[in-house]
Design a protein around this motif. Structure first.
Motif, PDB file in Angstrom:
ATOM      1  N   HIS A 184       9.295  -7.500  -6.152  1.00 57.34           N
ATOM      2  CA  HIS A 184      10.519  -8.229  -5.821  1.00 57.34           C
ATOM      3  C   HIS A 184      10.320  -9.155  -4.621  1.00 57.34           C
ATOM      4  O   HIS A 184      10.775 -10.293  -4.610  1.00 57.34           O
ATOM      5  CB  HIS A 184      11.649  -7.230  -5.535  1.00 57.34           C
ATOM      6  N   ARG A 185       9.658  -8.643  -3.600  1.00 56.29           N
ATOM      7  CA  ARG A 185       9.325  -9.443  -2.422  1.00 56.29           C
ATOM      8  C   ARG A 185       8.005  -8.944  -1.840  1.00 56.29           C
ATOM      9  O   ARG A 185       7.653  -7.764  -1.990  1.00 56.29           O
ATOM     10  CB  ARG A 185      10.418  -9.339  -1.340  1.00 56.29           C
ATOM     11  N   ILE A 186       7.287  -9.824  -1.174  1.00 58.53           N
ATOM     12  CA  ILE A 186       6.012  -9.473  -0.558  1.00 58.53           C
ATOM     13  C   ILE A 186       6.234  -8.451   0.563  1.00 58.53           C
ATOM     14  O   ILE A 186       7.169  -8.565   1.358  1.00 58.53           O
ATOM     15  CB  ILE A 186       5.327 -10.738  -0.001  1.00 58.53           C
ATOM     16  N   ASP A 187       5.352  -7.475   0.609  1.00 59.67           N
ATOM     17  CA  ASP A 187       5.339  -6.493   1.704  1.00 59.67           C
ATOM     18  C   ASP A 187       4.224  -6.907   2.665  1.00 59.67           C
ATOM     19  O   ASP A 187       3.041  -6.790   2.333  1.00 59.67           O
ATOM     20  CB  ASP A 187       5.082  -5.101   1.138  1.00 59.67           C
ATOM     21  N   PRO A 188       4.546  -7.386   3.858  1.00 64.55           N
ATOM     22  CA  PRO A 188       3.514  -7.857   4.791  1.00 64.55           C
ATOM     23  C   PRO A 188       2.560  -6.759   5.253  1.00 64.55           C
ATOM     24  O   PRO A 188       1.473  -7.068   5.766  1.00 64.55           O
ATOM     25  CB  PRO A 188       4.333  -8.415   5.965  1.00 64.55           C
ATOM     26  N   ASN A 189       2.944  -5.513   5.050  1.00 66.36           N
ATOM     27  CA  ASN A 189       2.103  -4.400   5.497  1.00 66.36           C
ATOM     28  C   ASN A 189       1.224  -3.816   4.397  1.00 66.36           C
ATOM     29  O   ASN A 189       0.449  -2.903   4.648  1.00 66.36           O
ATOM     30  CB  ASN A 189       2.992  -3.288   6.080  1.00 66.36           C
ATOM     31  N   THR A 190       1.346  -4.359   3.189  1.00 63.82           N
ATOM     32  CA  THR A 190       0.526  -3.885   2.071  1.00 63.82           C
ATOM     33  C   THR A 190      -0.198  -5.064   1.448  1.00 63.82           C
ATOM     34  O   THR A 190       0.450  -5.979   0.917  1.00 63.82           O
ATOM     35  CB  THR A 190       1.383  -3.192   0.994  1.00 63.82           C
ATOM     36  N   PRO A 191      -1.518  -5.113   1.490  1.00 67.47           N
ATOM     37  CA  PRO A 191      -2.269  -6.232   0.911  1.00 67.47           C
ATOM     38  C   PRO A 191      -1.915  -6.427  -0.556  1.00 67.47           C
ATOM     39  O   PRO A 191      -1.758  -5.456  -1.303  1.00 67.47           O
ATOM     40  CB  PRO A 191      -3.732  -5.805   1.080  1.00 67.47           C
ATOM     41  N   ILE A 192      -1.791  -7.666  -0.975  1.00 68.68           N
ATOM     42  CA  ILE A 192      -1.436  -7.944  -2.360  1.00 68.68           C
ATOM     43  C   ILE A 192      -2.501  -7.408  -3.313  1.00 68.68           C
ATOM     44  O   ILE A 192      -2.210  -7.072  -4.465  1.00 68.68           O
ATOM     45  CB  ILE A 192      -1.218  -9.465  -2.569  1.00 68.68           C
ATOM     46  N   GLU A 193      -3.720  -7.288  -2.819  1.00 68.81           N
ATOM     47  CA  GLU A 193      -4.781  -6.720  -3.659  1.00 68.81           C
ATOM     48  C   GLU A 193      -4.484  -5.268  -4.027  1.00 68.81           C
ATOM     49  O   GLU A 193      -4.752  -4.827  -5.146  1.00 68.81           O
ATOM     50  CB  GLU A 193      -6.126  -6.806  -2.932  1.00 68.81           C
ATOM     51  N   ALA A 194      -3.915  -4.525  -3.083  1.00 68.92           N
ATOM     52  CA  ALA A 194      -3.556  -3.124  -3.349  1.00 68.92           C
ATOM     53  C   ALA A 194      -2.412  -3.051  -4.354  1.00 68.92           C
ATOM     54  O   ALA A 194      -2.361  -2.149  -5.207  1.00 68.92           O
ATOM     55  CB  ALA A 194      -3.172  -2.424  -2.046  1.00 68.92           C
ATOM     56  N   VAL A 195      -1.483  -3.990  -4.254  1.00 62.12           N
ATOM     57  CA  VAL A 195      -0.370  -4.052  -5.196  1.00 62.12           C
ATOM     58  C   VAL A 195      -0.883  -4.341  -6.604  1.00 62.12           C
ATOM     59  O   VAL A 195      -0.510  -3.682  -7.574  1.00 62.12           O
ATOM     60  CB  VAL A 195       0.637  -5.137  -4.769  1.00 62.12           C
ATOM     61  N   ALA A 196      -1.762  -5.337  -6.702  1.00 61.01           N
ATOM     62  CA  ALA A 196      -2.320  -5.712  -7.998  1.00 61.01           C
ATOM     63  C   ALA A 196      -3.123  -4.574  -8.616  1.00 61.01           C
ATOM     64  O   ALA A 196      -3.043  -4.324  -9.825  1.00 61.01           O
ATOM     65  CB  ALA A 196      -3.204  -6.951  -7.847  1.00 61.01           C
ATOM     66  N   GLU A 197      -3.872  -3.867  -7.807  1.00 62.52           N
ATOM     67  CA  GLU A 197      -4.669  -2.743  -8.307  1.00 62.52           C
ATOM     68  C   GLU A 197      -3.768  -1.634  -8.846  1.00 62.52           C
ATOM     69  O   GLU A 197      -4.050  -1.040  -9.894  1.00 62.52           O
ATOM     70  CB  GLU A 197      -5.554  -2.194  -7.184  1.00 62.52           C
ATOM     71  N   THR A 198      -2.681  -1.364  -8.160  1.00 68.34           N
ATOM     72  CA  THR A 198      -1.743  -0.340  -8.625  1.00 68.34           C
ATOM     73  C   THR A 198      -1.121  -0.743  -9.955  1.00 68.34           C
ATOM     74  O   THR A 198      -1.011   0.081 -10.875  1.00 68.34           O
ATOM     75  CB  THR A 198      -0.631  -0.109  -7.580  1.00 68.34           C
ATOM     76  N   CYS A 199      -0.733  -2.012 -10.075  1.00 69.40           N
ATOM     77  CA  CYS A 199      -0.153  -2.483 -11.332  1.00 69.40           C
ATOM     78  C   CYS A 199      -1.186  -2.456 -12.457  1.00 69.40           C
ATOM     79  O   CYS A 199      -0.842  -2.173 -13.610  1.00 69.40           O
ATOM     80  CB  CYS A 199       0.419  -3.884 -11.157  1.00 69.40           C
ATOM     81  N   SER A 200      -2.424  -2.730 -12.124  1.00 63.60           N
ATOM     82  CA  SER A 200      -3.490  -2.653 -13.122  1.00 63.60           C
ATOM     83  C   SER A 200      -3.601  -1.240 -13.689  1.00 63.60           C
ATOM     84  O   SER A 200      -3.750  -1.040 -14.900  1.00 63.60           O
ATOM     85  CB  SER A 200      -4.821  -3.074 -12.492  1.00 63.60           C
ATOM     86  N   LYS A 201      -3.496  -0.261 -12.809  1.00 61.26           N
ATOM     87  CA  LYS A 201      -3.557   1.135 -13.247  1.00 61.26           C
ATOM     88  C   LYS A 201      -2.354   1.499 -14.117  1.00 61.26           C
ATOM     89  O   LYS A 201      -2.490   2.218 -15.108  1.00 61.26           O
ATOM     90  CB  LYS A 201      -3.652   2.056 -12.034  1.00 61.26           C
ATOM     91  N   LEU A 202      -1.181   0.986 -13.752  1.00 63.48           N
ATOM     92  CA  LEU A 202       0.021   1.268 -14.544  1.00 63.48           C
ATOM     93  C   LEU A 202      -0.084   0.652 -15.939  1.00 63.48           C
ATOM     94  O   LEU A 202       0.400   1.228 -16.920  1.00 63.48           O
ATOM     95  CB  LEU A 202       1.259   0.729 -13.821  1.00 63.48           C
ATOM     96  N   ILE A 203      -0.717  -0.514 -16.021  1.00 67.01           N
ATOM     97  CA  ILE A 203      -0.943  -1.140 -17.327  1.00 67.01           C
ATOM     98  C   ILE A 203      -1.873  -0.278 -18.168  1.00 67.01           C
ATOM     99  O   ILE A 203      -1.617  -0.014 -19.351  1.00 67.01           O
ATOM    100  CB  ILE A 203      -1.516  -2.560 -17.156  1.00 67.01           C
ATOM    101  N   LYS A 204      -2.956   0.190 -17.560  1.00 60.70           N
ATOM    102  CA  LYS A 204      -3.911   1.042 -18.280  1.00 60.70           C
ATOM    103  C   LYS A 204      -3.268   2.347 -18.733  1.00 60.70           C
ATOM    104  O   LYS A 204      -3.631   2.903 -19.765  1.00 60.70           O
ATOM    105  CB  LYS A 204      -5.125   1.318 -17.391  1.00 60.70           C
ATOM    106  N   GLU A 205      -2.314   2.823 -17.962  1.00 56.56           N
ATOM    107  CA  GLU A 205      -1.616   4.072 -18.302  1.00 56.56           C
ATOM    108  C   GLU A 205      -0.508   3.860 -19.325  1.00 56.56           C
ATOM    109  O   GLU A 205       0.106   4.829 -19.792  1.00 56.56           O
ATOM    110  CB  GLU A 205      -1.032   4.693 -17.032  1.00 56.56           C
TER     111      GLU A 205
END
Length: 251
Positions: A184-205
């Protein structure tokens, strides 16, 4: 001539009122392919949309390759059913409106955890019960909530919160898989790479089909896309808010 223009304007306004803006994109999993076959077969035949009726008769594909997601050319933005509007109809009328949108050809419904904190998701889930083999639903994560109250000075896109929101959304909506899952909005304390990796895992699941981001700049999109291909971007864009024209997203 003026009469024709007036009728065209009325048709446009009717369509705009029926279908809220939503961005999305097409299938990567077998489940999506099956859902699209249903859309092409059951929905088009069963709807029997009369000629001249305001309806969404064409489809649109956003993204490409493995990130492509095909849905109706217009989607339905569900926020206004209960959130961020001065007035809204009764629950019965809201549900009837969603049903009518499905019957008129809409195949993407957009909601979010924060639209009344689960209220909108549960309403959309109730309205789409029995229709989930014909439509896709998108939801969003990223805002921070404590005991159901949004902390507007902070965001939370930590992997743990992304997963928590995803599970809540699936349960609220009564679906096994989200068509789209947006930050919904960027979290300045969480790298976007970590966000993308988490979503990648959710897609695989199999919990989400695609993911996207809202209100982001080009650099953030590119960094995220390297980790997990991004299917869609949501950006506020109208006469009073034209920032998207200057941040490179439209180029």
């Amino acid at each position: 001539m003026d009469k024709d223009k007036d009728m065209s304007r009325r048709r446009f306004l009717k369509m705009a009122a029926l279908t809220g803006a939503a961005m999305c994109v097409g299938p990567t999993l077998n489940k999506v392919t099956a859902a699209e076959r249903v859309w092409m077969g059951k929905q088009q035949v069963a709807n029997n949309i009369p000629a001249g009726m305001a309806a969404v008769r064409t489809r649109r594909t956003l993204g490409h390759g493995n990130t492509a997601f095909t849905i109706s050319a217009m989607g339905y933005g569900c926020m206004g059913l209960n959130h961020n509007r001065s007035q809204y109809p009764s629950r019965e009328k809201e549900i009837a409106l969603v049903h009518e949108a499905v019957e008129r050809g809409v195949t993407l419904f957009d909601t979010a955890e924060s639209y009344g904190y689960h209220i909108n998701e549960k309403l959309v889930g109730e309205a789409l019960k029995g229709y989930t083999d014909r439509v896709f639903v998108s939801s969003k994560f990223g805002h921070k909530f404590v005991n159901g109250v949004q902390i507007k000075t902070e965001e939370d896109s930590t992997p743990a919160n992304i997963r928590r929101v995803c599970e809540n959304s699936l349960r609220n909506l009564g679906v096994e898989t989200l068509g789209m899952f947006y930050q919904h909005r960027i979290d300045p304390n969480t790298p976007i790479e970590a966000v993308a990796e988490t979503c990648s895992k959710l897609i695989k699941e199999g919990k989400i089909l695609h993911w996207g981001m809202c209100e982001v700049n080009v650099d953030t999109i590119r960094r995220a896309h390297k980790i997990c291909p991004v299917t869609a971007i949501q950006s506020e864009y109208h006469l009073m808010h034209r920032m998207v024209e200057t941040n490179g997203v439209l180029e």
